[in-house]
Enzyme design. Structure first.
Site, PDB file in Angstrom:
ATOM      1  N   ARG A 106       0.827  -1.212   0.000  1.00 54.65           N
ATOM      2  CA  ARG A 106       0.000   0.000   0.000  1.00 54.65           C
ATOM      3  C   ARG A 106       0.860   1.260   0.000  1.00 54.65           C
ATOM      4  O   ARG A 106       0.486   2.271  -0.574  1.00 54.65           O
ATOM      5  CB  ARG A 106      -0.927   0.007   1.218  1.00 54.65           C
ATOM      6  CG  ARG A 106      -2.106  -0.909   1.003  1.00 54.65           C
ATOM      7  CD  ARG A 106      -3.123  -0.705   2.085  1.00 54.65           C
ATOM      8  NE  ARG A 106      -4.390  -1.272   1.679  1.00 54.65           N
ATOM      9  CZ  ARG A 106      -5.379  -1.524   2.494  1.00 54.65           C
ATOM     10  NH1 ARG A 106      -5.249  -1.259   3.781  1.00 54.65           N
ATOM     11  NH2 ARG A 106      -6.504  -2.029   2.050  1.00 54.65           N
ATOM     12  N   GLY A 149      -8.484  -7.933   0.052  1.00 57.15           N
ATOM     13  CA  GLY A 149      -7.227  -8.297   0.697  1.00 57.15           C
ATOM     14  C   GLY A 149      -6.882  -9.773   0.598  1.00 57.15           C
ATOM     15  O   GLY A 149      -5.744 -10.139   0.313  1.00 57.15           O
ATOM     16  N   GLY A 196     -13.029  -3.088   0.699  1.00 51.45           N
ATOM     17  CA  GLY A 196     -14.383  -2.530   0.811  1.00 51.45           C
ATOM     18  C   GLY A 196     -14.685  -1.535  -0.301  1.00 51.45           C
ATOM     19  O   GLY A 196     -15.765  -1.545  -0.893  1.00 51.45           O
ATOM     20  N   LYS A 238     -19.114 -14.824   2.809  1.00 54.73           N
ATOM     21  CA  LYS A 238     -20.521 -14.455   2.937  1.00 54.73           C
ATOM     22  C   LYS A 238     -21.189 -13.979   1.654  1.00 54.73           C
ATOM     23  O   LYS A 238     -20.660 -13.124   0.953  1.00 54.73           O
ATOM     24  CB  LYS A 238     -20.648 -13.339   3.966  1.00 54.73           C
ATOM     25  CG  LYS A 238     -20.399 -13.843   5.361  1.00 54.73           C
ATOM     26  CD  LYS A 238     -21.040 -12.928   6.357  1.00 54.73           C
ATOM     27  CE  LYS A 238     -20.827 -13.440   7.758  1.00 54.73           C
ATOM     28  NZ  LYS A 238     -20.466 -12.373   8.661  1.00 54.73           N
TER      29      LYS A 238
HETATM   30  P1  AMP Z   1     -14.686 -12.538   2.808  1.00 57.54           P
HETATM   31  O1  AMP Z   1     -14.126 -11.632   3.860  1.00 57.54           O
HETATM   32  O2  AMP Z   1     -16.175 -12.637   2.813  1.00 57.54           O
HETATM   33  O3  AMP Z   1     -14.105 -12.279   1.417  1.00 57.54           O
HETATM   34  O4  AMP Z   1     -14.214 -13.991   3.190  1.00 57.54           O
HETATM   35  C1  AMP Z   1     -12.869 -14.402   3.272  1.00 57.54           C
HETATM   36  C2  AMP Z   1     -12.818 -15.599   4.190  1.00 57.54           C
HETATM   37  O5  AMP Z   1     -13.676 -16.596   3.699  1.00 57.54           O
HETATM   38  C3  AMP Z   1     -11.443 -16.237   4.282  1.00 57.54           C
HETATM   39  O6  AMP Z   1     -10.945 -15.985   5.568  1.00 57.54           O
HETATM   40  C4  AMP Z   1     -11.724 -17.724   4.089  1.00 57.54           C
HETATM   41  O7  AMP Z   1     -11.111 -18.539   5.057  1.00 57.54           O
HETATM   42  C5  AMP Z   1     -13.234 -17.807   4.233  1.00 57.54           C
HETATM   43  N1  AMP Z   1     -13.802 -18.927   3.478  1.00 57.54           N
HETATM   44  C6  AMP Z   1     -13.647 -19.193   2.185  1.00 57.54           C
HETATM   45  N2  AMP Z   1     -14.284 -20.335   1.858  1.00 57.54           N
HETATM   46  C7  AMP Z   1     -14.846 -20.805   2.971  1.00 57.54           C
HETATM   47  C8  AMP Z   1     -15.623 -21.968   3.281  1.00 57.54           C
HETATM   48  N3  AMP Z   1     -15.941 -22.861   2.334  1.00 57.54           N
HETATM   49  N4  AMP Z   1     -16.053 -22.115   4.549  1.00 57.54           N
HETATM   50  C9  AMP Z   1     -15.721 -21.215   5.495  1.00 57.54           C
HETATM   51  N5  AMP Z   1     -14.996 -20.109   5.278  1.00 57.54           N
HETATM   52  C10 AMP Z   1     -14.566 -19.909   4.022  1.00 57.54           C
END
Ligand code: AMP
Length: 402
Positions: free
Chosen positions: A44, A358, A381, A205
């Site tokens: 960054r 990230g 974000g 999510k």
């Molecule tokens: P996000 O912040 O929503 O982009 O999510 C990133 C996080 O999603 C990472 O820390 C991953 O470990 C988690 N992640 C990815 N795939 C899975 C999964 N199948 N089950 C649980 N966590 C997950």
């Protein structure tokens, strides 16, 4: 009517007569720092160097400011920007004056002693609670230090904080080079893509990415969904998903999105197999099963080899790819293969490739393919908000070109 996030309508640093003037550059130096106060990833900081060097070369007095972490309005040495000042000094190969605060008479007198081409870094903006509250008198105190404002903090531009939207009320305000580049890539890819245009979404999510999916329905040719968010879609198709991540309140929305994608003729890809485990821990027992066969008590934690093949083939002929979110729990080696394989597929595609967020950025570096990616966004974000088609407050606040 001016269009949203239209950087072409806004002043850029090159439009400002900054020679001999004080220029306040809001940067995003929110970098990871370990317990020994060593910066573990300085990308960054490096990304803003072109803007800083331009201002130095033009003979401006360069005042840099940033937030770091969440000190919640209190002075906390763990969140001091002192390590950033040292790193900047090395990267710029020049002295960086470090101010003990970001406002006040001491800082003002330090600024008054600056010579043309000097560089000063102010202490963490978030040591003052007024920063996040967008307090007008705090913004005014910051603005008092300078003649011009330049925003190069793309990663913070989705936040209506004092140093992002407050200062521009008092000073002529322009975009820095990084800001301009981020907007041009992220906005350009979505609004005027070379086709086929493929979006790959992952991460934990659905709720975090639903806005992006909604905005992309009309624009993409293919959508690939992996990561934890895929299992809400798979559940919405009436399959059992064991103990995999699911957002039950998103099921109806997931159905609606799938139906919209179908209506628009957008191809939609979900994992067909997955790596499952009972625990999210290194060394735990894993199995590969089809997505229809996830047993109770087991969680799908990565996409399997058949999904990697399916996704890679879908990516192969793309001309524009945007990717946000890992395909699995990539932090643990046993569940990182899907993300690494997708990183390679994206890097191998003969396409404009744009990676945001990230985790995805980290995954691309871990896979060793970052040099083969066209553009890696510095803002998680902010890049999602842009892909959702929303206005970024930090861009709206900049001065319009006349
Ligand atoms: P996000 O912040 O929503 O982009 O999510 C990133 C996080 O999603 C990472 O820390 C991953 O470990 C988690 N992640 C990815 N795939 C899975 C999964 N199948 N089950 C649980 N966590 C997950």
């Amino acid at each position: 009517m001016p269009r949203k996030n239209d950087i072409l309508n806004k002043l850029t640093i090159q439009d400002l007569p900054i020679k001999g003037k004080r220029v306040f550059i809001r940067a995003d130096f929110n970098v990871p720092i370990d317990d020994n106060l060593v910066i573990t990833d300085d990308r960054r900081i490096r990304s803003t160097i072109p803007t800083i060097n331009y201002a130095i070369d033009e003979g401006a007095k360069v005042i840099l400011a940033s937030h770091l972490g969440r000190p919640k309005g209190k002075v906390d040495p763990r969140y001091s920007l002192a390590p950033v000042a040292r790193r900047l000094q090395r990267l710029l190969n020049k002295e960086v004056i470090f101010a003990p605060d970001c406002i006040g008479s001491q800082v003002e007198s330090m600024v008054s002693r600056m010579k043309d081409g000097d560089v000063m870094l102010l202490e963490n903006l978030r040591y003052h609670i007024e920063e996040e509250k967008n307090d007008p008198s705090f913004a005014k105190a910051l603005a008092k230090l300078a003649d011009y404002f330049v925003n190069d903090a793309f990663g913070a531009s989705h936040r209506a904080h004092a140093s992002i939207v407050g200062i521009p009320k008092f000073l002529p305000s322009a975009a820095g080079f990084l800001m301009k580049k981020e907007i041009e890539y992220l906005k350009g890819s979505v609004e005027d893509p070379v086709r086929p245009f493929v979006a790959i979404l992952g991460g934990s999510k659905v709720s975090g990415k639903i806005g992006v999916l909604g905005n992309l329905v009309d624009k993409v040719d293919k959508v690939i969904v992996g990561g934890g968010m895929a299992y809400t879609f798979i559940k919405a198709l009436d399959f059992e998903i064991g103990d995999s991540l699911v957002e039950l309140d998103m099921i109806e929305l997931a159905k609606e999105i799938m139906s919209n994608l179908k209506k628009k003729g957008v191809k939609f890809y979900l994992p067909v197999d997955c790596v499952i485990a009972q625990e999210i821990t290194p060394g735990t027992e894993t199995k590969i099963v089809t997505t229809q066969e996830i047993p109770k008590g087991w969680k799908a934690l990565d996409i399997g080899p058949a999904s990697v093949k399916l996704f890679s083939e879908a990516i192969q002929n793309a001309k524009t790819i945007i990717w946000n979110g890992p395909m699995g729990v990539f932090e643990i080696d046993a569940f990182s293969r899907g993300t690494t394989a997708v990183a390679h597929a994206v890097a191998d595609a003969y396409a404009m490739t744009i990676v945001g967020g990230g985790d995805t950025d980290y995954a691309v570096h871990k896979a060793g393919v970052s040099d083969a990616i066209t553009f890696i966004s510095t803002g998680g974000g902010a890049s999602l908000q842009l892909l959702e088609g929303k206005e970024l407050p930090g861009i709206s606040a900049l001065t319009d070109k006349t």
